[in-house]
Design a protein around this motif. Structure first.
Motif, PDB file in Angstrom:
ATOM      1  N   LYS A   1     -14.326 -34.350  21.306  1.00  0.00           N
ATOM      2  CA  LYS A   1     -15.072 -33.516  20.352  1.00  0.00           C
ATOM      3  C   LYS A   1     -14.567 -33.732  18.929  1.00  0.00           C
ATOM      4  O   LYS A   1     -15.352 -33.831  17.983  1.00  0.00           O
ATOM      5  CB  LYS A   1     -14.971 -32.030  20.733  1.00  0.00           C
ATOM      6  N   ASN A   2     -13.246 -33.835  18.781  1.00  0.00           N
ATOM      7  CA  ASN A   2     -12.684 -34.109  17.454  1.00  0.00           C
ATOM      8  C   ASN A   2     -13.113 -35.475  16.938  1.00  0.00           C
ATOM      9  O   ASN A   2     -13.428 -35.638  15.754  1.00  0.00           O
ATOM     10  CB  ASN A   2     -11.156 -34.024  17.507  1.00  0.00           C
ATOM     11  N   TRP A   3     -13.135 -36.469  17.832  1.00  0.00           N
ATOM     12  CA  TRP A   3     -13.594 -37.803  17.414  1.00  0.00           C
ATOM     13  C   TRP A   3     -15.054 -37.744  16.983  1.00  0.00           C
ATOM     14  O   TRP A   3     -15.440 -38.300  15.943  1.00  0.00           O
ATOM     15  CB  TRP A   3     -13.441 -38.809  18.561  1.00  0.00           C
ATOM     16  N   ALA A   4     -15.881 -37.085  17.791  1.00  0.00           N
ATOM     17  CA  ALA A   4     -17.313 -36.999  17.490  1.00  0.00           C
ATOM     18  C   ALA A   4     -17.550 -36.363  16.133  1.00  0.00           C
ATOM     19  O   ALA A   4     -18.427 -36.792  15.369  1.00  0.00           O
ATOM     20  CB  ALA A   4     -18.028 -36.203  18.583  1.00  0.00           C
ATOM     21  N   LEU A   5     -16.747 -35.364  15.810  1.00  0.00           N
ATOM     22  CA  LEU A   5     -16.906 -34.672  14.532  1.00  0.00           C
ATOM     23  C   LEU A   5     -16.337 -35.497  13.384  1.00  0.00           C
ATOM     24  O   LEU A   5     -17.046 -35.797  12.408  1.00  0.00           O
ATOM     25  CB  LEU A   5     -16.210 -33.314  14.599  1.00  0.00           C
TER      26      LEU A   5
ATOM     27  N   ILE B   1     -26.453 -34.022  21.053  1.00  0.00           N
ATOM     28  CA  ILE B   1     -27.572 -34.875  21.465  1.00  0.00           C
ATOM     29  C   ILE B   1     -28.745 -34.699  20.509  1.00  0.00           C
ATOM     30  O   ILE B   1     -29.409 -35.673  20.121  1.00  0.00           O
ATOM     31  CB  ILE B   1     -27.998 -34.548  22.912  1.00  0.00           C
ATOM     32  N   GLU B   2     -29.000 -33.477  20.091  1.00  0.00           N
ATOM     33  CA  GLU B   2     -30.090 -33.221  19.143  1.00  0.00           C
ATOM     34  C   GLU B   2     -29.817 -33.896  17.799  1.00  0.00           C
ATOM     35  O   GLU B   2     -30.733 -34.421  17.158  1.00  0.00           O
ATOM     36  CB  GLU B   2     -30.263 -31.708  18.947  1.00  0.00           C
ATOM     37  N   LEU B   3     -28.545 -33.921  17.374  1.00  0.00           N
ATOM     38  CA  LEU B   3     -28.200 -34.601  16.125  1.00  0.00           C
ATOM     39  C   LEU B   3     -28.381 -36.108  16.266  1.00  0.00           C
ATOM     40  O   LEU B   3     -28.804 -36.787  15.322  1.00  0.00           O
ATOM     41  CB  LEU B   3     -26.756 -34.266  15.730  1.00  0.00           C
ATOM     42  N   ALA B   4     -28.071 -36.629  17.443  1.00  0.00           N
ATOM     43  CA  ALA B   4     -28.269 -38.061  17.674  1.00  0.00           C
ATOM     44  C   ALA B   4     -29.750 -38.423  17.608  1.00  0.00           C
ATOM     45  O   ALA B   4     -30.112 -39.514  17.146  1.00  0.00           O
ATOM     46  CB  ALA B   4     -27.689 -38.456  19.035  1.00  0.00           C
ATOM     47  N   VAL B   5     -30.602 -37.519  18.058  1.00  0.00           N
ATOM     48  CA  VAL B   5     -32.052 -37.742  17.946  1.00  0.00           C
ATOM     49  C   VAL B   5     -32.447 -37.868  16.480  1.00  0.00           C
ATOM     50  O   VAL B   5     -33.254 -38.730  16.105  1.00  0.00           O
ATOM     51  CB  VAL B   5     -32.833 -36.596  18.626  1.00  0.00           C
ATOM     52  N   GLN B   6     -31.857 -37.016  15.615  1.00  0.00           N
ATOM     53  CA  GLN B   6     -32.154 -37.096  14.180  1.00  0.00           C
ATOM     54  C   GLN B   6     -31.736 -38.441  13.595  1.00  0.00           C
ATOM     55  O   GLN B   6     -32.315 -38.892  12.599  1.00  0.00           O
ATOM     56  CB  GLN B   6     -31.447 -35.970  13.428  1.00  0.00           C
TER      57      GLN B   6
ATOM     58  N   TYR C   1     -14.998 -38.711  13.173  1.00  0.00           N
ATOM     59  CA  TYR C   1     -15.242 -40.137  12.999  1.00  0.00           C
ATOM     60  C   TYR C   1     -16.723 -40.510  12.995  1.00  0.00           C
ATOM     61  O   TYR C   1     -17.084 -41.599  12.567  1.00  0.00           O
ATOM     62  CB  TYR C   1     -14.524 -40.945  14.094  1.00  0.00           C
ATOM     63  N   PHE C   2     -17.578 -39.614  13.510  1.00  0.00           N
ATOM     64  CA  PHE C   2     -18.989 -39.976  13.602  1.00  0.00           C
ATOM     65  C   PHE C   2     -19.897 -39.033  12.812  1.00  0.00           C
ATOM     66  O   PHE C   2     -20.534 -39.447  11.851  1.00  0.00           O
ATOM     67  CB  PHE C   2     -19.422 -40.025  15.075  1.00  0.00           C
ATOM     68  N   LEU C   3     -19.943 -37.778  13.203  1.00  0.00           N
ATOM     69  CA  LEU C   3     -20.937 -36.875  12.620  1.00  0.00           C
ATOM     70  C   LEU C   3     -20.773 -36.686  11.120  1.00  0.00           C
ATOM     71  O   LEU C   3     -21.768 -36.651  10.386  1.00  0.00           O
ATOM     72  CB  LEU C   3     -20.886 -35.521  13.336  1.00  0.00           C
ATOM     73  N   LEU C   4     -19.534 -36.554  10.653  1.00  0.00           N
ATOM     74  CA  LEU C   4     -19.328 -36.286   9.227  1.00  0.00           C
ATOM     75  C   LEU C   4     -19.619 -37.509   8.359  1.00  0.00           C
ATOM     76  O   LEU C   4     -19.661 -37.399   7.135  1.00  0.00           O
ATOM     77  CB  LEU C   4     -17.896 -35.786   8.991  1.00  0.00           C
ATOM     78  N   GLN C   5     -19.830 -38.671   8.981  1.00  0.00           N
ATOM     79  CA  GLN C   5     -20.330 -39.819   8.225  1.00  0.00           C
ATOM     80  C   GLN C   5     -21.800 -39.624   7.847  1.00  0.00           C
ATOM     81  O   GLN C   5     -22.251 -40.104   6.805  1.00  0.00           O
ATOM     82  CB  GLN C   5     -20.259 -41.101   9.063  1.00  0.00           C
ATOM     83  N   HIS C   6     -22.522 -38.910   8.701  1.00  0.00           N
ATOM     84  CA  HIS C   6     -23.976 -38.855   8.583  1.00  0.00           C
ATOM     85  C   HIS C   6     -24.520 -37.479   8.204  1.00  0.00           C
ATOM     86  O   HIS C   6     -25.662 -37.370   7.754  1.00  0.00           O
ATOM     87  CB  HIS C   6     -24.609 -39.280   9.907  1.00  0.00           C
ATOM     88  N   PHE C   7     -23.723 -36.419   8.382  1.00  0.00           N
ATOM     89  CA  PHE C   7     -24.207 -35.068   8.144  1.00  0.00           C
ATOM     90  C   PHE C   7     -23.225 -34.281   7.280  1.00  0.00           C
ATOM     91  O   PHE C   7     -22.032 -34.575   7.253  1.00  0.00           O
ATOM     92  CB  PHE C   7     -24.369 -34.301   9.471  1.00  0.00           C
ATOM     93  N   THR C   8     -23.741 -33.270   6.610  1.00  0.00           N
ATOM     94  CA  THR C   8     -22.896 -32.254   5.977  1.00  0.00           C
ATOM     95  C   THR C   8     -23.061 -30.967   6.780  1.00  0.00           C
ATOM     96  O   THR C   8     -24.132 -30.700   7.340  1.00  0.00           O
ATOM     97  CB  THR C   8     -23.296 -32.003   4.520  1.00  0.00           C
ATOM     98  N   ARG C   9     -22.001 -30.179   6.825  1.00  0.00           N
ATOM     99  CA  ARG C   9     -22.025 -28.916   7.583  1.00  0.00           C
ATOM    100  C   ARG C   9     -22.042 -27.739   6.628  1.00  0.00           C
ATOM    101  O   ARG C   9     -21.369 -27.744   5.601  1.00  0.00           O
ATOM    102  CB  ARG C   9     -20.807 -28.805   8.493  1.00  0.00           C
ATOM    103  N   SER C  10     -22.779 -26.711   6.985  1.00  0.00           N
ATOM    104  CA  SER C  10     -22.819 -25.500   6.172  1.00  0.00           C
ATOM    105  C   SER C  10     -23.178 -24.327   7.073  1.00  0.00           C
ATOM    106  O   SER C  10     -23.366 -24.486   8.278  1.00  0.00           O
ATOM    107  CB  SER C  10     -23.850 -25.654   5.040  1.00  0.00           C
TER     108      SER C  10
END
Length: 552
Positions: A221-225, A279-284, A227-236
């Motif tokens: 989960k830490n890797w997904a957040l 999974i929903e974010l990967a769809v985006q 190393y991956f998700l924060l490259q493509h998304f911002t969180r708020s």
């Protein structure tokens, strides 16, 4: 060097070295052999935090961990007033990094003090702005040493035969090393066999296996957040639950997406809500495989089931079970219950959403419970008394503390898995009173409200009997902490008051007070009722008051 900068640097370094010397002695006392750790510390943050009312009345903070808020604070002298962004950037931060780097590469504090990499962060708050500087340090010799240790560990502890298994501390480090790009390639073909191998080896060590599952899913989960998700998304938003695609995001690396989807599926074993969101974010991000998962599930469960009188479908990614009743009779609901129980025993999320096609529309006599299709299904099944043992089996399988069905949006109507079945069983059969008691002991009364009216429904169904008093007390204690008054629960005989006294004997004082308040409204009301009551009931009420006084 500017005098103010020199004074600031000297003060900071003096504090750092003093704290490091104490910490070094603590690390030297470690008794556990940490085969997968070449050092402890990998982070240092030095910060000036402005004063609450006056900027110059702030303090210097030193932190040695990104995750633990244990700042060391101390005051600065007047030199702080002479500093500027330029001085801090050009004359303070580089010498600070040089001092840290020299200490980092030496063994002055012991060989186990520093990890193979180190991050230096400096923050300085001005009145209306903040300066932030960062530098990464790497000890390549230590990295090579750790890689060799990891390779040896995999050969001797993971790939070797039983009875050799790793100890718990090594499991912690191994899980984190699996998702460390410095040590392992993040490829499913490399990581998954290692995860499966250790899982298989721990099959007869369930406590250690559970620890392993929690560790590697948390690491993924830490890797997904990070190393991956924060490259493509911002969180708020609240708890960072709103994800927005970055306009300047990099193109999606195919191999990274593959590993991200793998990580999401693994995370789902312990946190199915996070899996679905990922999974929903990967769809985006355009993943067709993620779209397939949302439509068809992960493939870990048979997608469809055909019974004699019902049909079932499921999707573990969306945590959905679909039940179609072909004929409204007992066998159809038995088949449906068997199907759901089997899914849960295979690891399907207990917080599922149920979609029901049925001609019957029964609900339990409790207005607080949401009239959902899941509620309807269990109320329908409860209309067949011969299915009560099967419903009890379902409850035993489904009940889980701090979990809620997905049949409503998170709200006051959310209920723990097993709720509809166990509450119904308690209303319709005395044989399941102990199951009701276990439910009431497990349910999270701080975050679930919908079951609070059960006491009134229970009394309406069974009346108030002395032999039922233990289960009545259990139900009252299972209500919300505010302890709402149960209007139809009356203690009007010596037998009932004595039974209540016996059920409360040995309870904590706050539990006795809650039960008495739910019955009488308040302790004051109990006192007044006792004064205005004739014997023999008065004696029983006095006994209840004495119990309260005795415990205080």
């Amino acid at each position: 060097m500017n005098q103010a900068v020199e004074a600031f640097l000297n003060k900071v370094w003096q504090e750092i070295t003093t704290i490091y010397e104490t910490e070094s002695k603590r690390i030297d006392e470690f008794k556990d052999q940490r085969a997968l750790q070449v050092g402890v510390h990998d982070y240092l943050r030095v910060a000036w935090r402005k004063g609450k009312f006056t900027w110059s009345k702030g303090q210097i903070y030193i932190d040695f961990s990104k995750f633990l808020s244990r700042s060391n604070k101390f005051k600065a002298d007047t030199y702080i007033l002479e500093l500027t962004d330029e001085l801090l950037t050009e004359e303070f931060f580089p010498p600070l990094c040089k001092l840290v780097d020299e200490l980092f590469r030496s063994e002055q504090l012991g060989s186990n003090f520093f990890d193979y990499k180190f991050e230096v962060v400096f923050e300085f708050e001005w009145e209306n702005s903040k300066l932030t500087l960062n530098k990464q340090l790497l000890n390549e010799a230590k990295l090579i040493q750790l890689q060799k240790r990891l390779d040896h560990f995999i050969q001797t502890m993971i790939l070797s035969d039983l009875p050799v298994i790793p100890v718990e501390i090594d499991i912690f480090f191994f899980a984190n090393h699996l998702v460390n790009p410095d040590l392992m390639k993040q490829e499913v073909e490399i990581i998954d066999p290692l995860i499966r191998r250790l899982s298989d080896k721990l099959n007869h060590e369930q406590k250690l296996k559970n620890e392993w599952i929690n560790r590697y899913t948390y690491a993924l989960k830490n890797w997904a957040l990070d190393y991956f998700l924060l490259q493509h998304f911002t969180r708020s938003g609240h708890y960072g639950m709103i994800w927005t695609l970055k306009e300047d995001r990099p193109s999606v690396d195919i191999s990274e997406m593959k590993f991200f989807l793998y990580a999401a599926l693994q995370i789902g074993f312990t946190e199915p809500d996070i899996r679905q969101k990922y999974i929903e974010l990967a769809v985006q991000l355009g993943s067709k495989e993620a779209t397939h998962y949302l439509e068809e599930g992960s493939g870990n469960f048979a997608r469809t089931y055909y019974g004699e009188l019902m049909e079932g479908r499921n999707n573990d990614i969306t945590q959905t079970i679909e039940i179609r009743i072909l004929s409204e009779e007992e066998l159809a609901y038995k088949e449906a219950l068997d199907y759901i129980i089997d899914l849960l025993m295979q690891g399907f999320s207990k917080s599922y959403l149920l979609k029901l096609e049925s001609c019957q529309m029964n609900f339990l006599p409790m207005t607080e419970l949401a009239k959902t299709e899941l509620h309807q299904f269990f109320a329908n099944a409860l209309s067949y008394p011969t299915l009560f043992p099967k419903l009890a089996q379902y409850v035993e399988t489904a009940m889980e503390e701090f979990a809620w069905y997905g049949d409503v949006e998170p709200s006051e109507e959310s209920v723990m898995p097993g709720t509809y079945a166990v509450l119904g069983l308690g209303l319709y059969s005395e044989a399941y009173f102990q199951l009701v008691c276990r439910y009431m002991e497990m349910v999270d009364t701080e975050h679930q409200l919908a079951h609070d009216g059960y006491a009134e429904a229970f009394i309406k169904a069974h009346g108030v009997k002395a032999e039922h008093m233990p289960v009545i007390v259990s139900i009252l204690l299972g209500g919300i902490d505010e302890g709402t008054l149960v209007k139809n629960l009356t203690i009007d005989s010596l037998e009932l008051s004595q039974a209540l006294f016996g059920a409360l004997k040995g309870k904590e004082i706050y539990e006795c007070e809650m039960v008495l308040c739910r019955i009488f409204g308040s302790i004051e009301n109990l006192v007044e009722t006792t004064q205005n009551t004739q014997t023999p009931l008065k004696e029983g009420l006095e006994q209840l008051l004495a119990l309260q006084i005795e415990m205080t």
